[in-house]
Scaffold this active site. Sequence first.
Site, short mmCIF file in Angstrom:
data_model
loop_
_atom_site.label_atom_id
_atom_site.label_comp_id
_atom_site.label_asym_id
_atom_site.label_seq_id
_atom_site.Cartn_x
_atom_site.Cartn_y
_atom_site.Cartn_z
N ALA A 12 15.01 6.49 -15.24
CA ALA A 12 13.92 7.02 -16.06
C ALA A 12 12.80 6.00 -16.18
CB ALA A 12 14.44 7.40 -17.44
N GLU A 24 9.28 5.20 -9.76
CA GLU A 24 9.66 5.27 -8.35
C GLU A 24 8.45 5.53 -7.45
OE1 GLU A 24 11.24 6.99 -10.68
OE2 GLU A 24 13.32 6.34 -10.66
N ASP A 64 -11.62 -20.99 15.08
CA ASP A 64 -11.77 -20.50 13.71
C ASP A 64 -10.45 -19.99 13.16
OD1 ASP A 64 -14.43 -21.04 13.60
OD2 ASP A 64 -15.05 -19.05 14.27
N ASP A 101 -20.42 -17.14 8.97
CA ASP A 101 -21.07 -17.64 10.17
C ASP A 101 -22.54 -17.26 10.12
OD1 ASP A 101 -19.30 -18.89 11.68
OD2 ASP A 101 -18.71 -17.16 12.89
N GLU A 109 8.30 11.89 -10.80
CA GLU A 109 7.85 10.62 -10.24
C GLU A 109 7.33 10.78 -8.82
OE1 GLU A 109 7.60 7.61 -11.39
OE2 GLU A 109 8.55 7.76 -13.35
#
Lengths: 991, 283
Positions: free
Chosen positions: A296, A300, A681, A342, A771
Amino acid sequence: MKKEMDVDDHKLELPDLEAKYSTSITKGLVGAVAAERLLRDGPNELRPPRGTPECVKFGRQLAGGLQCLMWVAAAICLIAYGVQEGQGDRGSADNLYLAIALIAVVVVTGCFGYYQEFKSTNIIASFKNLVPQQATVIREGDKLQINANELVVGDLVEIKGGDRVPADIRIISAQGCKVDNSSLTGESEPQTRSPECTHDSPLETRNIAFFSTMCLEGTATGLVINTGDRTIIGRIASLASGVENEKTPIAIEIEHFVDIIAGLAIFFGATFFVVAMVIGYPFLRAMVFFMAIVVAYVPEGLLATVTVCLSLTAKRLARKNCVVKNLEAVETLGSTSVICSDKTGTLTQNRMTVAHLWFDNQIHTADTTEDQSGQSFDQSSETWTLLSRVVTLCNRAQFKSGQENVPVAKREVIGDASETALLKFAEVTVGTVSEARGRFPKVAELPFNSTNKFQLSVHTAGDRQLLVLKGAPERVLERCSTVMIKGQELPLDAQWREAFEGAYADLGGRGERVLGFCARWLPAGTVAAGTDPEALPEVAVGLCFAGLVAMIDPPRATVPRAVLKCRTAGIRVIMVTGDHPITAKAIAAAVGIISEGSETPEDVAARLRVPLEQVDPRQARARVVTGAELAGMEPGVLEGILRAHPEMVFARTSPQQKLVIVESCQRLGAIVAVTGDGVNDSPALKRADIGVAMGIAGSDAAKNAADMILLDDNFASIVTGVEQGRLIFDNLKKSIAYTLTKNIPELTPYLIYITASVPLPLGCITILFIELCTDIFPSVSLAYERAESDIMHLKPRNPRRDRLVNEPLAAYSYFQIGAIQSFAGFTDYFVAMAQEGWWPLLCLGLRPRWEDTHEQELQDSYGQQWTFEQRRYQQYTCYTVFFISIEMCQIADVLIRKTRRLSLLQQGLFRNHILVIAIVFQVSIGCFLCYCPGMPNIFNFMPIRFQWWFVPMPFGLLILIYDEIRKLGVRRHPGSQFPPAGVLCPPPGAL
Amino acid sequence: ELLGRSHITNAFKILLFYVIFYGCLAGIFIGTIQVMLLTVSEFEPKYQDRVAPPGLTQVPQVQKTEISFTASDSKSYEPYVKNLEKFLKDYSADQQTENIVFQDCGEMPTDYKDRGPYSDAQGQKKVCKFKREWLENCSGIQDPTFGYKDGKPCILVKLNRIIGFKPKAPVNDSLPAEVMAKYSPYLIPVHCAAKREEDADKIGTVEYYGMGGYSGFALQYYPYYGKLLQPRYLQPLVAVQFTNLTYDVEVRVECRAYGQNIQYSDKDRFQGRFDIKFDIRSS
């Protein structure tokens, strides 16, 4: 890094080299040997950094914090089922059923998460192997075209301008070969390659060309000395993969949150386990209670919701040219407080463009916009006619054929960057260049070289010859005796020289590359066709100076706005470039990284007319730091500089120094986004909280190391990303608040069931339906909610203070809204019970007899007798009624979650169509579950009476009104304490 | 000072807020429930869709629906006998003497006895008498062990009480032949048979005792008016005695009540029928 390069092939003489690799520098390898070596060394390609095995990835999805709790719950169910079965208590398959459902939930959500992860990594995979690279190789004396990945050590290869170097090669012979090593070393100037060994270090010597660098011009033949991961690039790439990936802020948030939830779930479960034992329930029952409370309490559906929300945003970003590799990076972008960008290609258009001209003693501005929409200059002067003619003729670049219908700016050109710029400029301003060149056929020419620093050519022009010359302005001026002003040739006296110097310094100061142009009419036949080019400079004296042309790689049109947006959003933009400080500063000023009125220490010195050393750097807002200065700095000094100057530009930096800059910013507590394209980089990209690789200019290694890829290489796209990231953080907060709220009405039935022994109001299966089925849609739809206020006017969130889930949010959701929902559920429950014959007071303490399977004549409040099955269906009716109550209240909940401060009416009730659809869908699913035949025995849903839908509605209304009052309070008294202080006081922005 | 005065006042404020907040919610809750209870009649439930059709149950009430004893061992069947005795106490003649409460409804099944609206405007409703003697051998009057000491156990069969429920007598042709033997249009017949075909010969003779010798529930006992209006309502009973059960094997018996509005369900094995297991040990 350089120490590890144990290559010595550049020092070997050719015969030794032949012996070492048992090959021939004329005929190349024998096919069979090559095949053998290919088998031995593997294909010549960079192996992507070894990913986590798929099964481990999947396993990780199944073993998260919440998932573990669910496994425990399922295990308890199975044990309970086993024990009951062992006692011969048939017909209690409920527990088995629930265990299967729980396991299914874990596995399904796991699969879902795995699929999302798999999908996002797949986007990247599609970037690779787009075009199989070809290489020209000589084997057994024959020239062949093969796939570059079939190259082996000892192969003899040929490269030419435009090729990518297919492996590390030792140059044997070369004709004017130049390579671009910028992706490796960060040097943006083309490097000459020739057979001589010029340096001890393999990185500096001229006779080695590196895998994946570009050959810009000329041709060369070389011997392959390293392939695949053993190349220099390969080694750097594998170094980068050694930099640990930091956890993303959202991952930390969710972990933090899951820990709390799991802790609370266990705490609640354990408490009621003890309570149940004390009350006198058998151990097994108490365990089942524990399990039920965990089910409960655990949200979920939450992780699925978060994943879906993030991937929705990722999709939205992909449409705006940001491809997100790692879903969580979406949010990281939102919390970014520093962007290290850059310059070339990201802030600028990455194409040299004529920006200014100086003729007639005046600086003219050319149109530098990408689509030629800007203003042009006055072209009526005679001087312009001469200058444009020189620009057109004294130029070796030419358009590739077959591009007549392509806009000039987009046409492909053979030639170097400045010549390309001039060619396109001429084409746009004067008209078809090839036609002009046809009218003035070339007689002789001397190409540009570094000793002369100029280029000249002689053309036939009717009965005369025209000599045109361009080059470094000071060199050009040396050869001039006159200057053309408004069509008049005037002698070049000191006054004009001064004017020239002034213009040259002015343009140079803007960071532009300046070229001088001059010409001279010659009598016909002065220069014969086929004259030795080396003799031409002798003719080129006493010329007439036409003008100066200055070129720059101009900023992209969208960038200044984007930088301004960053500034208002509290994000610092730092430019890190390998370019000259002057150019860097000019571009920084143009795009607003250095804002108007900000001064660097150098500017301050110039203004005050004092030496630079006497200037307190803290007086200056802006600062340009070069790589050389950076190299000499003590650790910690950089942090000080970063703190002292809000506007920073790093010029002439190597990619390694980028890493240092990123780390310094991070030590200051910033969330750093870094853009990059080169292989070198990649460590910085990995180190950054969010690495952004360039989709067009970026190397594979950079794309591998990055979290996000900009398909259009445009800085403005990053800002879009930031906006979306902030929005998704806000919306995730809303989603989570929505999801958390219903855990209380799911939990309280069990608490009341255990303590007051009423028939169970809400079953585990029903909870799972809430849920994972009905409530998923509204919670996802909150991701589509538009921003409440201008989120780009707020400071970036502080990752340590502004959590995703904080106490006020949890307290408000749980103890206020959740509580109202619980009361709604219980009201509906007692109504349904009373109307069927079980009055509220009778329900209290009824549980043992209610659940006795052998009690077939239990009396209700009217004296009617119920069999067990009849009671069971009544219990399912209660589940359904409670379910509907939660659904009804959740509709009110999703509506109040739309805004945190604004009134619902201000935000617009139906503005978010997806949310409206989600609510309709949610109700439809509710109806389906209730009224679909067969549901009672499959999922424990009963068709309920119509009026039971309405019982919870007043509570829903109460939620709406209560929250509107709260929001009104928050708006009226920002930061005040309403509802009362402490955990309840939602600071503006907390809820 | 982490726990300064301001913290304490703060905590107090929070506490006060929640006391008021939950107080209000509880008030709303209790108010709503009270209003709802006002709409629910005291005498008649609003809905009966979950409780009807009625269940059929037996006395003695046994765990796992199994009656298992040794005829020679009085201890082994004592709980059953006690249970039957306790249940039948209300059916004794001396309990049905008050004429204000009880009404003589005759010795033979007749039609329903409607007693007006479901309200206490006319006070409590009368209740039909049910004579314990009708149960003969299973009445416990002659044999206080209800036949258990002889290995001939009695069980009582009754239909669950449902307010206002009027069971309808079955249509003739849908009944087993044995039931048809003693048919009345005012009777809900009850019949017990082997649950499984192979047990059919193990059951032996089954004797039924009820009102007027009918094996069933007479309709004049219906409808039921609820525990407020008929606090001493007596459900009609049928006693079933198994006089020749095979010993030492499990015999499963299913009893059914027959009526047009009495249904059976695969899910609810106590709806309109029940089954019970006998296991009588010879020693």
